[in-house]
Design a protein around this motif. Sequence first.
Motif, short mmCIF file in Angstrom:
data_model
loop_
_atom_site.label_atom_id
_atom_site.label_comp_id
_atom_site.label_asym_id
_atom_site.label_seq_id
_atom_site.Cartn_x
_atom_site.Cartn_y
_atom_site.Cartn_z
N ARG A 76 1.05 -1.47 -0.21
CA ARG A 76 0.06 -0.04 -0.19
C ARG A 76 1.40 1.41 0.05
N ALA A 77 0.60 2.26 -0.65
CA ALA A 77 0.75 3.35 -1.06
C ALA A 77 0.04 4.61 -0.51
N ARG A 78 0.26 5.84 -0.28
CA ARG A 78 0.20 6.87 -0.81
C ARG A 78 0.36 8.05 -1.48
N LEU A 79 -0.30 9.02 -3.21
CA LEU A 79 0.34 9.31 -3.70
C LEU A 79 -0.62 10.30 -3.69
N GLU A 80 0.21 11.41 -4.96
CA GLU A 80 -0.80 12.72 -5.11
C GLU A 80 -0.72 13.17 -5.80
#
Length: 604
Positions: free
Chosen positions: A503-507
Amino acid sequence: MVPSERPRRAPGAVCLRSPARIAFGQLARPRQQVLQPAAMRAAVSLSMLLWLPTTLCAQSSSTWAAPIVTIRGEARLQLRQLTYLEGVATITGSLLDAATQEPLPNRRVSLRLEVASVRHRRVARTDPQGRFTVTLRTSEGVHLLAFDFAGDKLYAATRTPARMVDVSKPTIALRLSLPPRLDTSARQQQLKVEALLGEERIALPLALYLGDRPPKVLGLVRTRKDKPALLTIPTASLGPPGAKELSLRFSGDARYNAAQLRITSTLTTPVTITLRTERARVAADGRIVLVGGARDVLGPVKRAAISVEAMGRHVASATTADDGAFRVTLDAESFPPGLLDLRAVLSPNVSWRQPGRSPQVSVLIEPPRPIPLRLYATPAAMTALVLALLLGWRLRGHLRGDEGVETNEVEPLAGDDRPPPALRSGLTTAKNQRLRRQDFGLDGRVWDPVDGCPIIGATVALRDGEDRRVELESDAAGAFAVENLGAGPLALEVSCAGYVSERARLELPHRGNLRGLRIDLVPVRVRILELYRQVALDLLPKPRLWARWTPRDLLQHVRRADTTEPALEDLSALLERVYWSDAVAKEDDLHRARALAAVHPDRS
């Protein structure tokens, strides 16, 4: 016979012109004069001095100078409407791109109207729809009318043939719905035809012609007032594939002037490609020979580019011969053993030929055969002798009786005794990124770092701040791509059966740093083995045995030492089931393994 076709060039492209050469014979001869010998020699010397630099410069410019090139598109003028009221004629026309039928705005068009000895000339500029209107005062009767476009940097000059029109009669506009590309596989072509007086449909008899030298009648139709009329023509009447210029004509009557509409289309033909293999089974070190051909409605396709695809990528190229045949040879060792699917793709070399794909063919690549025993018996014997000597050197302490008693002391890890670190997983960006202003898409591939191969069928889930979810699936190359995402934070989750999810958080938007991503998913069984290895290190008589003993050997050693622990036995049983069984490991197994490893006391 393959039809000839004048290539269409987009405005702004170029075509070559040969540079001029200056020859000595082109020099102008001076007038003959009576000269003395000394004066004649001086005049010849002076002529040579003047001629030599000129010739060298001319030869240099023709040899090394860059060619002069220029290209311009083709425009087309059309008369749309002519009205006459109280001595004033109003003429409306349009300027279009001849290839795409798109309007050409902001261009100067000149109009010439002649009657008897009176000549009128007016200049107008096209509007955003490519239309222009000219108003002039003239007398009734038949006039000679012509349009002229002088051209510009993008389009060449063009003019309409002079035609006789009666200004007291209205001129109609013709409309023909003709697609830019027609297919020879269709037996008939249905066209919609309209005759317009202003914006109102009128009923008139029209004829459709092909070409000009001489024109060929394709069909007759009478337009309707309520809706467009349908004109059906056989595809065979259009002739061989290629560029076709059709003209819709009205010959005129007592009420209306004659009218004509020219439009260009391309008659295309599909291509049939065959592909077969000379052998259905190929040895691992053998060669795959592919033979095929390409044909269309005219016969064999000559000198066309063929691309051979395997495993979703280009692997070889070929060019068809005069009979349309091609032959490709591939090394079987370039592909893994097993069933290999191959396909041939044709890239057309003319605009009227459609791309083509062959049916899929399969080749079975056999696994490598073992080397015969007689070829490596001697090296194997020498290797066994060396290993025996090394083993005797390692066991020299046992032979002397120094290590007769087994010890449970744990030696410190050093050098090669240290096990490798845990496999790295997660998201990695591409090294060479192309900076962009604002990018609302991302792409990459899902990778197995253990086997070094792409993961097929992995689920890539994206969730934005408004809880909107997008799910993708990786293809045969492990690749995925998505475009036109919304701005803001984005949650990325990549999962696949048998692997640990990431899982990862992107912008978004980004500047290209989310292009070419690599997401490594580590198998669940590998993570459980890493946990088991950490637990087992402090139970071994010697740390280096972690690479030699199986989990069963470790469990037997622990039981003999009477240090059996339920958590360790459960962890060993879990590893045996997950690592060697045919069942797909789940992430719940990894959570249970971590819980069992945490129960085991740390003896380091």
